[in-house]
Scaffold this active site. Structure first.
Site, mmCIF file in Angstrom:
data_model
loop_
_atom_site.group_PDB
_atom_site.id
_atom_site.type_symbol
_atom_site.label_atom_id
_atom_site.label_comp_id
_atom_site.label_asym_id
_atom_site.label_seq_id
_atom_site.Cartn_x
_atom_site.Cartn_y
_atom_site.Cartn_z
ATOM 1 N N ARG A 63 0.768 -1.243 0.000
ATOM 2 C CA ARG A 63 -0.080 -0.029 0.009
ATOM 3 C C ARG A 63 0.919 1.216 0.020
ATOM 4 N NH1 ARG A 63 -2.223 -3.491 3.177
ATOM 5 N NH2 ARG A 63 -1.225 -2.847 5.047
ATOM 6 N N GLU A 100 3.434 -6.342 14.112
ATOM 7 C CA GLU A 100 2.591 -6.770 15.249
ATOM 8 C C GLU A 100 1.936 -7.928 15.257
ATOM 9 O OE1 GLU A 100 -0.134 -4.293 11.953
ATOM 10 O OE2 GLU A 100 2.183 -4.505 12.652
#
Length: 175
Positions: A63, A100
């Site tokens: 992205r 994460e």
């Protein structure tokens, strides 16, 4: 007049349990569907860096490519794709990092930047800061200076600040 941050908060959608249970994914595709908002976002990402001598924008897969390309055009800078492993056809460097919800790596062509380069790292989201930090390490390994990091979203509840301590970071909206 509504602020860009408010417009982004109203447009970015939450996708629960993606890519794994417990993660709430911030989906920027609705931003891409609004041509005026997308143009405002890329102009705002570029604005703090105008006149700073940026020679290259390192856009992080995938992205980050969407935002990095127009930011590079705004800045009159070269675009350098920072890719996932196995995607670059020529000599490249690899840097591993923790994110994460797992581990990954990024790669850059060895001839993309050098000691004469001043780079801006662009991505869509800052979470743990692992990807941006790994990209910064790649730039430094190739001798480039890093002006900073520009992202659309920062997840303020995650520890990206520790990973990018001492780095100039510009974000457009915090969650």
């Amino acid at each position: 007049m509504t602020s860009l941050s408010a417009r982004l908060k109203a447009t970015i959608r939450d996708v629960p349990d993606f890519p794994k249970p417990g993660v709430v994914f911030k989906d920027i595709t609705p931003v891409l569907h609004d041509p005026a908002l997308f143009a405002d976002v890329t102009a705002a990402l570029a604005a703090p860096w105008k006149g700073k001598g940026i020679t290259h924008v390192l856009a992080i897969e995938s992205r980050g490519f969407l935002f990095g390309a127009p930011v590079a055009q705004h800045l009159g800078a070269a675009l350098v794709p920072v890719r996932k492993p196995g995607k670059l056809p020529s000599a490249h460097l690899t840097e591993r990092y923790t994110l994460e919800y797992g581990e990954d790596a990024v790669e850059v062509h060895t001839d993309a930047i050098d000691a004469r380069s001043l780079v801006l790292i662009v991505d869509d989201v800052l979470a743990t800061g692992g990807t941006a930090s790994a990209t910064r390490r790649l730039a430094h390994r190739l001798g480039a200076g890093v002006a900073g990091v520009g992202v659309v979203i920062d997840l303020s509840f995650l520890p990206w600040r520790a990973a990018l301590s001492g780095v100039h970071v510009e974000t457009l909206v915090s969650f």
